[in-house]
Design a protein around this motif. Structure first.
Motif, short mmCIF file in Angstrom:
data_model
loop_
_atom_site.label_atom_id
_atom_site.label_comp_id
_atom_site.label_asym_id
_atom_site.label_seq_id
_atom_site.Cartn_x
_atom_site.Cartn_y
_atom_site.Cartn_z
N ILE A 47 0.83 -1.20 0.00
CA ILE A 47 0.00 0.00 0.00
C ILE A 47 0.88 1.26 0.00
N SER A 48 2.07 1.18 0.57
CA SER A 48 2.98 2.33 0.53
C SER A 48 3.36 2.70 -0.90
N GLU A 49 3.32 1.73 -1.81
CA GLU A 49 3.57 2.04 -3.22
C GLU A 49 2.45 2.92 -3.77
N PHE A 50 1.21 2.64 -3.36
CA PHE A 50 0.09 3.49 -3.78
C PHE A 50 0.23 4.90 -3.21
N VAL A 51 0.71 5.00 -1.97
CA VAL A 51 0.97 6.31 -1.36
C VAL A 51 2.02 7.04 -2.19
N VAL A 69 9.98 4.39 -8.90
CA VAL A 69 11.01 3.36 -9.05
C VAL A 69 10.36 2.05 -9.48
N GLY A 70 10.95 1.42 -10.48
CA GLY A 70 10.46 0.14 -10.96
C GLY A 70 9.61 0.23 -12.21
N ALA A 85 11.47 7.73 -0.08
CA ALA A 85 11.35 6.32 0.29
C ALA A 85 10.28 6.18 1.37
N ILE A 86 9.21 5.45 1.07
CA ILE A 86 8.08 5.32 1.98
C ILE A 86 8.00 3.90 2.51
N SER A 87 8.15 3.76 3.83
CA SER A 87 8.08 2.45 4.48
C SER A 87 7.68 2.64 5.93
N GLY A 88 6.53 2.09 6.31
CA GLY A 88 6.08 2.20 7.70
C GLY A 88 7.11 1.67 8.68
N GLY A 159 -1.08 -1.78 8.12
CA GLY A 159 -0.45 -0.47 8.05
C GLY A 159 -1.39 0.68 7.77
N THR A 160 -2.69 0.46 7.92
CA THR A 160 -3.66 1.48 7.54
C THR A 160 -3.37 2.85 8.15
N ALA A 161 -3.11 2.90 9.45
CA ALA A 161 -2.89 4.19 10.12
C ALA A 161 -1.68 4.91 9.52
N PHE A 162 -0.60 4.19 9.28
CA PHE A 162 0.58 4.80 8.67
C PHE A 162 0.27 5.30 7.27
N GLU A 163 -0.32 4.45 6.46
CA GLU A 163 -0.53 4.78 5.05
C GLU A 163 -1.49 5.95 4.86
N LEU A 164 -2.56 5.97 5.62
CA LEU A 164 -3.50 7.08 5.51
C LEU A 164 -2.90 8.37 6.03
#
Length: 185
Positions: A47-51, A69-70, A85-88, A159-164
């Motif tokens: 989901i962090s990729e969507f973010v 990236v990718g 770089a996004i990673s909870g 990871g919902t709380a982080f991603e939102l």
């Protein structure tokens, strides 16, 4: 409807309370690097990729050159660029590897994570701490204790709380950057 209402309250409270972990200097430095970069690369998984892709689209809308990236059309990263770089957890191997490669090529690395002391925090030039429950917390051995006390962490699965919260914070950065570059949108 009770679970729905409780879940939205938990998520909205997390977003409000997470602001206390941000400071103006970090936010300004994050924005300064973004605005000064020739190209902005973004990376996340799951989901962090969507973010990351959402933030990339917003950056493009305000006139900045972005790449995820990718994706097949991404050029190589260089010293005048930056990587967001996004990673909870801050330890996802794909995200950490991309950050290390970007750093080795002279690019700036901006981290968005719940754990600034993590691997991604260590390699980054600027770390934006976004607090939010991530996957490891539902498997920390305290599940029964939390349930007995009425703290049902399943209201924010994985990871919902982080991603939102990250999505909201990154959108707020777009608002600030639009003002800074006086974009008419």
């Amino acid at each position: 409807m009770e679970i729905f209402n409780n879940a939205t309250d938990v998520i909205l409270d997390n977003i409000k309370n997470a602001r206390e972990f941000l400071d103006e200097e970090t936010l300004n430095e994050f924005e300064f690097i973004l605005l000064g970069s020739e190209k902005i690369f973004l990376v996340g998984t799951g989901i962090s990729e969507f973010v990351a892709k959402t933030f990339a689209m917003r950056l493009t809308h305000i006139g900045l050159r972005t790449h995820v990236v990718g994706e097949s059309a991404s050029p190589p990263i260089s010293e005048n660029d930056c990587l967001v770089a996004i990673s909870g957890s801050g330890k996802n191997s794909i995200v950490v590897s991309a950050a290390r490669i970007a750093k080795s090529r002279g690019a700036k690395v901006l981290a968005v994570t719940s754990y600034p002391e993590s691997a991604i925090g260590e390699v980054s030039d600027v770390t934006m701490t976004v607090k939010g429950r991530i996957r490891k917390e539902w498997d920390d051995g305290n599940h029964l204790r939390r349930q007995i006390h009425g703290n049902f962490t399943s209201l924010t699965p994985l990871g919902t709380a982080f991603e939102l919260t990250a999505t909201v914070f990154l959108d707020a950065i777009i608002s600030e950057m639009m003002e800074k570059i006086q974009n008419p949108f």
